[in-house]
Design a protein around this motif. Structure first.
Motif, PDB file in Angstrom:
ATOM      1  N   ASN A 522     -21.303 -16.339 -60.420  1.00  0.00           N
ATOM      2  CA  ASN A 522     -20.068 -16.214 -61.178  1.00  0.00           C
ATOM      3  C   ASN A 522     -18.896 -16.621 -60.318  1.00  0.00           C
ATOM      4  N   PRO A 523     -18.479 -17.774 -60.512  1.00  0.00           N
ATOM      5  CA  PRO A 523     -17.390 -18.308 -59.696  1.00  0.00           C
ATOM      6  C   PRO A 523     -16.197 -17.403 -59.688  1.00  0.00           C
ATOM      7  N   LEU A 524     -16.025 -16.743 -60.741  1.00  0.00           N
ATOM      8  CA  LEU A 524     -14.831 -15.906 -60.835  1.00  0.00           C
ATOM      9  C   LEU A 524     -15.071 -14.497 -60.329  1.00  0.00           C
ATOM     10  N   ALA A 525     -16.222 -14.314 -59.828  1.00  0.00           N
ATOM     11  CA  ALA A 525     -16.569 -12.963 -59.422  1.00  0.00           C
ATOM     12  C   ALA A 525     -15.524 -12.351 -58.511  1.00  0.00           C
ATOM     13  N   PHE A 526     -14.977 -13.146 -57.670  1.00  0.00           N
ATOM     14  CA  PHE A 526     -14.002 -12.593 -56.737  1.00  0.00           C
ATOM     15  C   PHE A 526     -12.570 -12.847 -57.179  1.00  0.00           C
ATOM     16  N   ALA A 527     -12.482 -13.376 -58.293  1.00  0.00           N
ATOM     17  CA  ALA A 527     -11.139 -13.596 -58.791  1.00  0.00           C
ATOM     18  C   ALA A 527     -10.572 -12.269 -59.214  1.00  0.00           C
TER      19      ALA A 527
END
Length: 752
Positions: A522-527
């Motif tokens: 999930n690319p956005l996991a750390f967003a």
DNA sequence: GAGTTTGAAACT
DNA sequence: CAGTTTCAAACTC
């Protein structure tokens, strides 16, 4: 190991006398040359810098804290050494030098990650923050030790924080091996002076006016340092000139760094460079009086900004500063200088917003941070304090510091105490600082991890918690998103009561790998989970979702029993209203209901709104939100999340790619590099509004970036935070497309 | 401080 | 994609 450095060290002194400093002092415009060098080194380094997953602010902080401690120790123990013999210190600590050498060598060799190994050793200690006489000794030992430490830590930081940090780091570790060495040499001598000078810088005007006295009085060391620099002599005269030059430079540039640098020579160049690098930051810094006050502080702040952007970065930067100072000399002086800076920093925080401080986590979302002086100060503080500067949280402390600043200049000792106190208080959490920027210290101050946590939670349920992230993980090893620290992109810090924690600088590789995996998923996991955009208002209007609040949760919540009225609800926790994306049941989110209805006036501004009922909750949430926003959305908040900043580290690579994932962006922004940009679009306004200093980062990338990621790999509702604000809030309608188009991942994962 | 509740994250 | 499990925070007592 020892020999080379030692030799260098010795030589440096002579060098000192010869060119930079002397000339500098005489002419007053030394900056250029060194600065240039520094920048170059940085650039090289920065690029090389490995991807640190997070630079953990903590780490940095620790390091810094170490530095501070070290400095203190040194100062206390070996204050004069530097002054007496710049060279001697280095020589004195051959062992240290060796360490340094190793570290440096490792760093250099490892360049990017190799460092990690080397770093580990150094890092750990740093992480611990606990006083480390050894470290101190190292530093003291002279730049070498100092360097080593730096190298190790910095290496990590560098890796983590490529750009800015690298710049700082660069000089120490690799890069500038030659330069660094020389600088170190010079620095040792200079550092001391600088430190003092910095202290003086705190109030150039006052200093200038008082300078002579101050120099003579408060900084006996100064004189000594100068002597050391000059090696004897004419320190007073030169000082006088120096002072004048400084005053001029200070007034003119606002970059005390220059002055200092000039005086200090070598190491300081870096500082100057930094400013340039972190243009925004520097500017902000320069603008701030506080900045002026502390050259190093400024540096640090700048760095911090850059970092915290990533806290990590910040830390690294600070380290560098510290290192720079340290290297030279006298650790003692350097220490003093650092301390002074720290002190100053602290004060600034106090003065500035910092109190708020500091932002958390990594939060580190940090574009704004960069801009924000506070943020900087916070970072600095954090860094100085250790990982988590607590943010000095305590306003009182800050205030003290502020008041002290002037005093500090004059009376270092008191300052030191304050610093120590601050450190103690602050250490807890960088995040806090960040998150707390507003809240500031509340959380941070807590001491015991658990207690702190609880306390923080109680005190700052929403924001602070995040800001000062402290986890209590038992099974996840802090390598999963379950871990708040990890999720925030920061390393676990002392305050954390986690078990088997791998989220430490020592395990950089592991952290990075894990992070990559998660991002791959999930690319956005750390967003940032909550995307706030004050700007969003329009969106809000647009949004059917109604999130009253300007901000929104990236994914939306899935609450079933909490009615979105408890922190279980991420939306609520983030201080944002639920949106269409939410799948919650019985939503009663005070900030805004999923259906669009606004509970109690929350619409406009969740934070403000919530009043009544949940005022408390709301407020907390709002605070958190702010913090989160900051963290999450560097854009919004200045300081933003260290997390982000930390993330950014990872992102750095992204930066190269151009479009980091939001998280990345955030981090980057924090670091000062990109960050602001992201936010720029959506959040910039907000952040500015709040911080007002905001970098205002350049929007360019941000816009693209922000939107880019919206498409979530996983597919859960991911809307890029940025996009969210910008586009998403409005909802997905049109924007989704954009998001898809944008390649969020690449930026994120790619690097590593 | 211990235990429970909750929902996200991770896994299948 | 959905269901289940795991996890740690949030909350309660």
């Amino acid at each position: 190991m020892d020999t080379p450095e030692k030799n260098n060290l010795n030589n440096p002194l002579s060098k000192f006398e010869d060119s930079p400093v002397f000339n500098y002092i005489n002419s007053l415009s030394p900056i250029p040359v060194k600065s240039i060098h520094v920048t170059q080194t940085f650039s090289s380094l920065s690029f090389s810098s490995p991807p640190s997953v997070f630079t953990s602010p903590h780490v940095n902080c620790h390091r810094e804290s170490r530095f501070l401690k070290r400095h203190n120790l040194l100062e206390t123990s070996k204050p004069k050494v530097l002054s007496e013999d710049v060279n001697s210190p280095r020589e004195e600590n051959p062992a240290d030098s060796t360490h340094t050498c190793h570290d440096s060598s490792e760093l250099q060799q490892g360049t990017e990650k190799g460092i990690s190994t080397g770093d580990d050793a150094p890092i750990k200690p740093s992480n611990e923050n606990t006083t480390e006489p050894p470290l101190a000794l190292k530093y003291n030992s002279g730049s070498p030790g100092y360097d080593s430490l730096i190298c190790g830590d910095e290496a990590n930081t560098l890796l983590e924080l490529p750009v800015e940090s690298t710049s700082h780091v660069a000089h120490v570790p690799e890069g500038s091996e030659k330069d660094s060495v020389e600088d170190a040499m010079q620095l040792q001598g200079i550092c001391q002076t600088e430190a003092r000078i910095e202290a003086l810088d705190c109030d150039w005007d006052s200093l200038i006016t008082e300078a002579p006295d101050l120099l003579m009085l408060s900084p006996p060391n100064m004189t000594e340092a100068f002597k050391g620099l000059n090696k004897q002599s004419n320190s007073s005269i030169r000082l006088g000139n120096f002072m004048t030059s400084l005053s001029q430079s200070a007034t003119n540039d606002g970059h005390k760094m220059h002055i200092v640098n000039s005086g200090a020579s070598g190491s300081e160049h870096e500082i100057e460079d930094h400013p340039s690098e972190s243009v925004v930051v520097t500017d902000s810094m320069t603008n701030c009086p506080s900045e002026k006050t502390d050259d190093k502080l400024i540096y640090v702040t700048n760095r911090g900004i850059r970092r915290r952007c990533l806290d990590f970065e910040m830390a690294s930067v600070q380290r560098k500063h510290d290192d720079n100072a340290n290297p030279n000399s006298s650790t003692a002086k350097s220490d003093e200088g650092n301390i002074g800076s720290e002190k100053k920093l602290i004060p600034r925080k106090g003065n500035g917003d910092s109190r708020r401080c500091v932002l958390p986590g990594i939060g580190l979302h940090l574009n704004a941070l960069a801009n924000l002086e506070d943020y900087k100060s916070i970072k600095n503080e954090q860094l100085s304090s250790g990982r988590e500067p607590n943010l000095p949280s305590s306003p009182s402390s800050l205030q003290r510091s502020v008041n002290q600043e002037n005093q500090l200049l004059l009376v270092p000792a008191s300052v030191e105490r304050d610093l120590e106190l601050l450190e103690n208080e602050v250490q807890p959490a960088e995040d806090c600082t960040q998150s707390s920027v507003h809240m500031a210290g509340e959380d941070c101050q807590q001491n015991s991890p658990k207690k702190k946590r609880k306390v923080q939670r109680k005190l700052e349920p929403s924001g602070e918690g995040e800001s000062c992230k402290r986890c209590n993980c038992k099974k996840s090893k802090c390598l999963k998103l379950y871990c708040e620290c990890f999720a925030a992109g920061v390393y676990c810090v002392e305050p954390c009561s986690c078990r088997d924690c791998f989220n430490k600088p020592i395990h950089v590789d592991t952290v990075l790998q894990t992070r990559r995996q998660i991002e791959s998923r999930n690319p956005l996991a750390f967003a940032p989970k909550v995307i706030r955009s004050s700007d969003a208002l329009p969106e809000i209007g647009d949004d059917p979702n109604k999130t009253p609040a300007s901000a929104r949760h990236k994914r939306g919540c899935n609450c079933k029993k909490s009615n979105c009225l408890k922190k279980y609800c991420e939306c609520y926790q983030g201080g944002v209203g639920c949106s269409i994306s939410c799948r919650c049941e019985g939503c009663k989110n005070a900030f805004g209901r999923k259906d669009g209805s606004v509970p109690s006036g929350v619409e406009a501004e969740p934070e403000e709104e919530t009043e009544a009922c949940e005022k408390g909750a709301v407020e907390k949430a709002s605070q958190k939100n702010e913090i989160q926003n900051i963290e999450d959305h560097p854009d919004c908040v200045l300081p933003i999340t260290p997390l982000r900043s930390s993330r950014p580290l990872l992102p750095l690579p992204f930066s190269s790619k151009g479009k980091p994932p939001r998280s990345f962006v955030a981090t980057i922004s924090a670091s000062g590099l990109l960050t602001s940009q992201k936010l720029g679009k959506s959040n910039a306004s907000q952040s500015q509004s709040k911080f007002e200093k905001p970098l205002q980062t350049v929007p360019d990338d941000d816009s693209a970036i922000t939107c880019i990621k919206t498409s979530s790999p996983n597919g859960k509702r991911i809307s890029s935070p940025n996009c969210d604000f910008g586009s998403s809030p409005t909802r997905r309608g049109g924007r989704k497309l954009i998001l898809q188009s944008i390649p969020s991942f690449p930026s994120l994962t790619p690097h590593h």
